[in-house]
Enzyme design. Sequence first.
Site, PDB file in Angstrom:
ATOM      1  CB  SER A 314      -0.721  -0.047   1.344  1.00 57.50           C
ATOM      2  OG  SER A 314      -1.740  -0.914   0.994  1.00 57.50           O
ATOM      3  CB  THR A 315       4.341   2.215   0.606  1.00 55.06           C
ATOM      4  OG1 THR A 315       5.065   1.001   0.040  1.00 55.06           O
ATOM      5  CG2 THR A 315       4.399   2.159   2.097  1.00 55.06           C
TER       6      THR A 315
END
Lengths: 603, 138
Positions: A314-315
């Site tokens: 998700s970064t």
Amino acid sequence: MMPALLRSLVRRSSRRGAFLYPGAEIRDLPGAQGRHPARVRVSVEGQAKAAVEVGRNRLAITAGVFALAFCVIAGRLVDLMALNGGEAEAMAAAMAASDGPVVGAVVARSDIVDRNGVILATNLPTVNLYADTRAILDPEEAARRLVQLFPDMEYGETRDKLASGGHFVYLRRHLTPEQQEAVNLLGQPGLEFEPTERRVYPQGPLAAHVLGATSTDNHGIAGIESSFDRYLLEKAEPLQLSLDVRVQHAVRDVLLKAVDRFHAIAGAALVADVRTGEILALVSLPDYQPEAFSGAPADSRRNRATLGVYEMGSTFKLVNTALGLEVGGYHVTDGFDASHPLRMAGFTIHDDHAQARWLSIEEILVHSSNIGSAKMALAIGGDAQKAFLDRLGLLSPISLELPEVGKPLYPDPWRPINTVTISYGHGVAVTPVHMVNAVMPLVNGGWYRPATLLRQDPEAPPPGHQVVSARTSDTMRSLMRRVVTDGTGRKADVAGYLVGGKTGTAEKNEHGRYRHKALLPSFVAAFPMDDPRYVVLAMLDEPKGIPETHGFAAAGWNAAPTAGAMIARIAPILGVRPRGPETPVAPEVRFATASGDAGRAVH
Amino acid sequence: MRLRGIAVVWGVLAVAAAAGLFRLKYEVIALEERLATLTHAIEADRRAIHVLRAEWSYFNDPDSLDKRVGAKLDLVPMDPAHIIALDALPFRPKPVGETAGGPARPPRVLNPGSAAPIPVPGQKPATLAEYTVMRTQP
């Protein structure tokens, strides 16, 4: 008078006349005109004249040759006496060419120092012990005494070496001064020392993965030692890195504790300056003692921060959000419907923190919605997504000064399902350095500067190129701050430092299958968010859920607090002043500072 | 005679030059020896400094310093709460018993003159005449 002379000459040769002293014949005859000196004019004619001329010329030439010879001798004498026969000139020229005899390098390989000049790697003079076996009187006795001194040497082998008859047999490398003296005290003839140098790393494993290692003959075989091998061998001045040992130590210390606490198998962490691209700390765990590189396990030698490529999870939504704002032209309040899972090409995209409703772009990032991210990426399109990732350097190998740089993995062709998965960080594998380098322009006003391990001039930061607009960067800052204040990154907050960031929990992909239990949580942060100075990335490999995290192993529970702990440790070292009222401020202080620089005190 | 004079002058010059060169030669040799000694000493010192710098770096390894500080000193890593801006420091707390409305302050000296502002025994108090010329400060 002349006829008289000639006559006398003729007379002398032809018949005996009166005795004349030599020269008397050219005088006047006795009684002629008293004893006046003769007035002689010699006038030779013909053959005689030529003979005299030849004689005179020969005399002149001989005199000239002699004079020349004496001049040469005199010159040579002066040269030898005063100027040492050219040796002095050669010496002077050599001195003028170099900076003098006492400026050159002390050791054969120059030092590596950190940004503050702390030595990270240096050469120390040592000696090798060798044997001239022809001079050894009693190999058995010598071997016995050497083994007494060095218990790790084997008697039989040493004796065989000493009895081998060679005149240069290595017995032991790199003796300490104490050992050298002890060998000298043995008084054994034939044991000789060869001066040499040894690479030492005074800080131990602290910056092992940056420095790399050297072979026994002082050649770099990994890391900076390898990529700057020629520089280190040729230049006298040390090589200054961008690392700061204090930051490096703090980051490594926190990461070591995190790996231990969350039972992770490995970890990586990075700290970079967003204004220059300098990397202040680069840690990859497990690491190794640089002196014992060749004996270290391959797992320890692997640089996870620069060589390992990972799907970051998700970064990547940071990149996706910036894509939406910059390329898609969306506003943070625009949104997408994330009420139902997204079905595509046989896959179903769920949300981990499902809100099951329409979400704005801000909420998509804060709640880390896969569905919202995917829909935004689909709306913008795969080509634009690929081009944007490329602009942030995520699709090409990083230009770091290390031989160990990983090559990003991305799908080819870039199908719509790839666009969907890449929007939330699966399908593209990059190194942690890539991630840090891509986040830097998102917070620093849009300027992309390649990450570097060499110290840059603070007055003249390296020229970057703008990859996103300043407005997008401003928005990204406040969004990242929102993730930490209201979203999945709450545990990364450090009071006063306005931390902003994004969690990412990727499932490890092994042989094309995702393992649900093998997670790779990471947290990429920047601080302070009102004027970002540093980007921090913390990544853990396969941490386990522990009672303190209620059995969760997602990034919000381990990578985020790890990054927060790193920021709390390094921010005071880096001189970042904490913002906000850390202590309750009395009203009169507010009053007193209202006219002055109030913003600094009560932010 | 003149010829002989010139010869003598040349002879003296030659001897002087030879003597000078001889002296110079030995002076140069002595200086060179001294230079070599000094260079050697400097090189030895530089090597020693090099080793000492490495040793300094070794003993200042942050990891071992951290451990030693943790074991022997009451120091902890600096925390953001330990840092405060100078203008965020509160003022000195007011003495107990002092009220906000009427502090017992000595009157301000508005008309520096011979009279003491506070009546002190044995001192002449301020007269009304002096107060008439006083100007009130804004």
